[in-house]
Design a protein around this motif. Structure first.
Motif, PDB file in Angstrom:
ATOM      1  N   THR A  59       0.867  -1.177   0.000  1.00  0.00           N
ATOM      2  CA  THR A  59       0.000   0.000   0.000  1.00  0.00           C
ATOM      3  C   THR A  59       0.903   1.226   0.000  1.00  0.00           C
ATOM      4  OG1 THR A  59      -0.088   0.052   2.414  1.00  0.00           O
ATOM      5  CG2 THR A  59      -1.850  -1.136   1.287  1.00  0.00           C
ATOM      6  N   ARG A  60       0.332   2.357  -0.330  1.00  0.00           N
ATOM      7  CA  ARG A  60       1.096   3.601  -0.293  1.00  0.00           C
ATOM      8  C   ARG A  60       1.439   3.936   1.151  1.00  0.00           C
ATOM      9  NH1 ARG A  60      -2.464   7.099  -4.592  1.00  0.00           N
ATOM     10  NH2 ARG A  60      -1.987   5.783  -6.357  1.00  0.00           N
ATOM     11  N   LYS A  61       2.641   4.427   1.349  1.00  0.00           N
ATOM     12  CA  LYS A  61       3.082   4.763   2.705  1.00  0.00           C
ATOM     13  C   LYS A  61       2.353   5.975   3.263  1.00  0.00           C
ATOM     14  CE  LYS A  61       7.776   3.035   2.153  1.00  0.00           C
ATOM     15  NZ  LYS A  61       9.184   3.376   2.166  1.00  0.00           N
ATOM     16  N   LYS A  62       2.152   6.983   2.439  1.00  0.00           N
ATOM     17  CA  LYS A  62       1.570   8.240   2.930  1.00  0.00           C
ATOM     18  C   LYS A  62       0.360   8.596   2.083  1.00  0.00           C
ATOM     19  CE  LYS A  62       6.031   9.996   4.367  1.00  0.00           C
ATOM     20  NZ  LYS A  62       7.020  11.042   4.240  1.00  0.00           N
ATOM     21  N   ASP A  63      -0.739   7.942   2.353  1.00  0.00           N
ATOM     22  CA  ASP A  63      -1.955   8.242   1.602  1.00  0.00           C
ATOM     23  C   ASP A  63      -3.159   7.845   2.434  1.00  0.00           C
ATOM     24  OD1 ASP A  63      -3.751   8.899  -0.367  1.00  0.00           O
ATOM     25  OD2 ASP A  63      -2.794   7.721  -1.931  1.00  0.00           O
ATOM     26  N   PHE A  64      -4.181   8.647   2.371  1.00  0.00           N
ATOM     27  CA  PHE A  64      -5.411   8.349   3.103  1.00  0.00           C
ATOM     28  C   PHE A  64      -6.069   7.076   2.574  1.00  0.00           C
ATOM     29  CE2 PHE A  64     -10.056   8.818   3.541  1.00  0.00           C
ATOM     30  CZ  PHE A  64     -10.126   8.814   4.931  1.00  0.00           C
ATOM     31  N   TYR A  65      -6.031   6.892   1.253  1.00  0.00           N
ATOM     32  CA  TYR A  65      -6.628   5.715   0.607  1.00  0.00           C
ATOM     33  C   TYR A  65      -5.517   4.710   0.348  1.00  0.00           C
ATOM     34  CZ  TYR A  65      -9.266   3.043  -2.886  1.00  0.00           C
ATOM     35  OH  TYR A  65      -9.902   2.051  -3.576  1.00  0.00           O
ATOM     36  N   PRO A  66      -5.520   3.541   0.995  1.00  0.00           N
ATOM     37  CA  PRO A  66      -4.383   2.628   0.911  1.00  0.00           C
ATOM     38  C   PRO A  66      -4.104   2.052  -0.473  1.00  0.00           C
ATOM     39  CG  PRO A  66      -6.175   1.625   2.144  1.00  0.00           C
ATOM     40  CD  PRO A  66      -6.577   3.043   1.858  1.00  0.00           C
ATOM     41  N   LYS A  67      -5.100   1.854  -1.332  1.00  0.00           N
ATOM     42  CA  LYS A  67      -4.947   1.347  -2.685  1.00  0.00           C
ATOM     43  C   LYS A  67      -3.925   0.206  -2.778  1.00  0.00           C
ATOM     44  CE  LYS A  67      -4.952   3.014  -7.373  1.00  0.00           C
ATOM     45  NZ  LYS A  67      -4.851   4.181  -8.227  1.00  0.00           N
ATOM     46  N   PRO A  68      -4.287  -0.992  -2.310  1.00  0.00           N
ATOM     47  CA  PRO A  68      -3.355  -2.120  -2.328  1.00  0.00           C
ATOM     48  C   PRO A  68      -3.079  -2.613  -3.743  1.00  0.00           C
ATOM     49  CG  PRO A  68      -5.537  -2.838  -1.676  1.00  0.00           C
ATOM     50  CD  PRO A  68      -5.598  -1.337  -1.782  1.00  0.00           C
ATOM     51  N   VAL A  69      -1.824  -3.015  -3.979  1.00  0.00           N
ATOM     52  CA  VAL A  69      -1.418  -3.538  -5.285  1.00  0.00           C
ATOM     53  C   VAL A  69      -0.513  -4.759  -5.107  1.00  0.00           C
ATOM     54  CG1 VAL A  69      -1.569  -1.304  -6.465  1.00  0.00           C
ATOM     55  CG2 VAL A  69       0.595  -2.003  -5.460  1.00  0.00           C
ATOM     56  N   LEU A  70      -0.523  -5.641  -6.108  1.00  0.00           N
ATOM     57  CA  LEU A  70       0.456  -6.721  -6.194  1.00  0.00           C
ATOM     58  C   LEU A  70       1.562  -6.221  -7.102  1.00  0.00           C
ATOM     59  CD1 LEU A  70      -1.686  -9.959  -6.638  1.00  0.00           C
ATOM     60  CD2 LEU A  70      -0.657  -9.042  -4.556  1.00  0.00           C
ATOM     61  N   SER A  71       2.791  -6.278  -6.612  1.00  0.00           N
ATOM     62  CA  SER A  71       3.900  -5.757  -7.406  1.00  0.00           C
ATOM     63  C   SER A  71       4.949  -6.834  -7.615  1.00  0.00           C
ATOM     64  CB  SER A  71       4.481  -4.503  -6.744  1.00  0.00           C
ATOM     65  OG  SER A  71       4.824  -4.759  -5.395  1.00  0.00           O
ATOM     66  N   SER A  72       5.923  -6.905  -6.768  1.00  0.00           N
ATOM     67  CA  SER A  72       7.033  -7.837  -6.930  1.00  0.00           C
ATOM     68  C   SER A  72       6.529  -9.266  -7.161  1.00  0.00           C
ATOM     69  CB  SER A  72       7.907  -7.783  -5.677  1.00  0.00           C
ATOM     70  OG  SER A  72       8.983  -8.653  -5.784  1.00  0.00           O
ATOM     71  N   GLY A  73       6.973  -9.893  -8.236  1.00  0.00           N
ATOM     72  CA  GLY A  73       6.567 -11.255  -8.576  1.00  0.00           C
ATOM     73  C   GLY A  73       5.364 -11.301  -9.505  1.00  0.00           C
ATOM     74  N   TRP A  74       4.556 -10.262  -9.487  1.00  0.00           N
ATOM     75  CA  TRP A  74       3.335 -10.234 -10.290  1.00  0.00           C
ATOM     76  C   TRP A  74       3.628 -10.229 -11.794  1.00  0.00           C
ATOM     77  CZ3 TRP A  74      -1.373 -11.606 -10.509  1.00  0.00           C
ATOM     78  CH2 TRP A  74      -2.215 -11.108 -11.488  1.00  0.00           C
ATOM     79  N   ILE A  75       4.544  -9.376 -12.242  1.00  0.00           N
ATOM     80  CA  ILE A  75       4.846  -9.268 -13.675  1.00  0.00           C
ATOM     81  C   ILE A  75       5.461 -10.568 -14.195  1.00  0.00           C
ATOM     82  CG2 ILE A  75       6.219  -8.019 -15.406  1.00  0.00           C
ATOM     83  CD1 ILE A  75       3.672  -6.542 -14.344  1.00  0.00           C
TER      84      ILE A  75
END
Length: 125
Positions: A59-75
């Motif tokens: 999730t974003r470190k500094k954001d009101f809305y966390p907006k989770p994402v899959l990153s490392s390993g996903w691509i």
């Protein structure tokens, strides 16, 4: 084997080129410890029996809305399955026979054709 669908998502261009946004209604399954912004998850490949993937959910470190994402390993998963925009992935909670606890599972499906107003899907090889 027990499995329960968590979510299914039609992949966007961002999902296949950079990272996949996780629907907020499913975020509670990807429990990131309090005070942290990411966690690695081992995910069972529902098509290739015995194969697993490691994805990082963040999730974003500094954001009101966390907006989770899959990153490392996903691509790497996207490339291995040769997924494109418009294909879909499904995530499951899985418990294999004889095992304790639930694990995450992932299943990709490639869009073959739209026939009589319905999409036809197949598992990637």
């Amino acid at each position: 084997m027990y499995q329960r669908l968590i979510f299914t998502k039609i992949l966007s261009r961002t999902d296949v080129e950079h990272r996949m946004a996780i629907p907020m209604g499913s975020f509670d399954v990807f429990q990131i410890p309090q005070g942290e912004h990411s966690k690695q998850f081992d995910v069972i490949d529902m098509i290739k029996t015995g194969h697993s993937w490691s994805f990082r959910c963040s999730t974003r470190k500094k954001d009101f809305y966390p907006k989770p994402v899959l990153s490392s390993g996903w691509i790497e998963y996207i490339r291995e399955k040769d997924l494109r925009e418009g294909d879909q992935v499904s995530f499951f909670l899985v418990q294999k026979d004889g095992e304790e606890g639930l694990r995450l599972g992932v299943q990709a499906q490639k869009k073959l054709i739209r026939l009589w107003g319905k999409d036809c899907w197949t598992a990637p090889f």
